[in-house]
Scaffold this active site. Structure first.
Site, PDB file in Angstrom:
ATOM      1  N   SER A  96       0.929  -1.242   0.033  1.00  0.00           N
ATOM      2  CA  SER A  96      -0.021  -0.113  -0.023  1.00  0.00           C
ATOM      3  C   SER A  96       0.796   1.316   0.032  1.00  0.00           C
ATOM      4  CB  SER A  96      -0.999  -0.100   1.423  1.00  0.00           C
ATOM      5  OG  SER A  96      -1.925  -1.092   1.167  1.00  0.00           O
ATOM      6  N   LYS A 171      -7.236   1.404  -2.331  1.00  0.00           N
ATOM      7  CA  LYS A 171      -6.803   1.120  -0.881  1.00  0.00           C
ATOM      8  C   LYS A 171      -6.828   2.322  -0.122  1.00  0.00           C
ATOM      9  CE  LYS A 171      -5.061  -1.420   2.241  1.00  0.00           C
ATOM     10  NZ  LYS A 171      -3.891  -2.008   2.133  1.00  0.00           N
ATOM     11  N   LYS A 239       0.776   5.522   8.293  1.00  0.00           N
ATOM     12  CA  LYS A 239       1.417   5.958   6.984  1.00  0.00           C
ATOM     13  C   LYS A 239       0.174   6.074   5.903  1.00  0.00           C
ATOM     14  CE  LYS A 239       2.453   2.506   4.605  1.00  0.00           C
ATOM     15  NZ  LYS A 239       1.878   1.600   3.497  1.00  0.00           N
TER      16      LYS A 239
END
Length: 299
Positions: A96, A171, A239
């Site tokens: 990701s 995502k 993140k």
């Protein structure tokens, strides 16, 4: 049978590589910490000494590492995929990372004669272990079809969502929704406990109604037991929410709830909870409510 290189054998990557080996593929795995290759070797795979060693005979190269710089290093480094993989190899990035980084890497891959798909996953450790991941795939349609045997070995819901970078964009949206759900569940648990309600029973009935969700199903036991062994670490979700907020600003989209949850995730990271499962957001709600968690009391 396909020759597959799998780079990154962590919480998610290890069971995914094992599933591919169990499906009959020849899998060479590499991880920076070699002890992580054990489960793959037990499943019949091979422990590679380097990225170059892993990819030298691979038809398909799978990558599952934590962040954008890690993917860039694995693909473009001196010992990396682009320097050592076979021409025409199909590169599947399950990590990701930032959509703009993905688009740039896809362009570099095409220029070097590789095929490239961004295929981030959702479902956490449980989804990886049960081969039940949701996989959102960006890239060319023909490449997506070529990769179906790989996806079907590790995932349950597999959807081609558009050109390169689209998987990462979807995502990012997924991580926004999941974080908001975890935060809402954490607040509900602290609220219920404050009133002395049988919280386990309450969550059971809530799970059967409109409040029900996969987050509730998968994370309620963590919260009830105050057990935050990482299935997906707070530091990684932190993140990901950075990716969401930056991408939203770039697109001129306002995400007020997303921005708030991003700050709460950042707070959890700042106080040292980054290594915990993201259900550990509960600890932040307890602190804000003046109710130290059990683990805090023990310390």
């Amino acid at each position: 049978m396909t020759d597959i290189a799998f780079i990154g054998l962590g919480i998610m990557g290890s069971p995914m590589a094992v599933h591919l080996a169990n499906a009959g593929h020849a899998v060479a795995g590499y991880n920076r910490t070699p002890d992580k290759t054990g489960p793959l070797v037990e499943a019949g795979g091979r422990a590679a000494d380097s990225v170059a060693d892993a990819v030298k005979d691979a038809d398909v190269v799978c990558v599952m590492v934590p962040d954008s710089p890690d993917v860039v290093d694995v693909l473009t480094g001196e010992d990396g995929v682009f320097a050592h993989a076979q021409p025409g190899a199909l590169v599947i990035d399950f990590s990701s990372i930032r959509p703009d980084v993905t688009a740039d890497l896809a362009s570099q891959a095409r220029d070097k004669g590789f095929r490239y798909l961004d295929a981030p996953v959702s479902g956490g450790e449980a989804g990886a272990k049960n081969a039940a991941l949701s996989i959102m795939v960006g890239g060319e349609g023909d490449d997506f079809q070529a990769a179906r045997p790989v996806f079907d070995a590790v995932g349950k819901t597999v959807v081609h969502v558009g050109p390169s970078g689209s998987g990462q964009t979807v995502k990012a949206a997924n991580q926004l929704i999941v974080a908001a759900n975890i935060q809402a569940l954490a607040e509900a648990v602290v609220f219920l406990e404050a009133y002395g309600v049988d919280t386990k029973a309450a969550l059971e009935v809530l799970g059967g109604g409109l409040a029900g969700s996969k987050v509730l199903d998968q994370k309620k036991e963590n919260m009830l037991a105050r057990s935050f062994e990482p299935g997906f670490r707070i530091e990684l979700h932190h993140k990901d929410l950075g990716i969401v907020t930056a991408a939203a600003r770039e697109a001129g989209v306002v995400i007020p709830l997303g921005s708030l949850v991003a700050q709460l995730m950042a707070s959890a990271q700042a106080v040292g909870d980054g290594g915990l499962d993201h259900s550990g957001l509960l600890r932040g709600v307890e602190r804000l409510s003046g109710r130290p968690s059990t683990s805090d009391k023990e310390n």
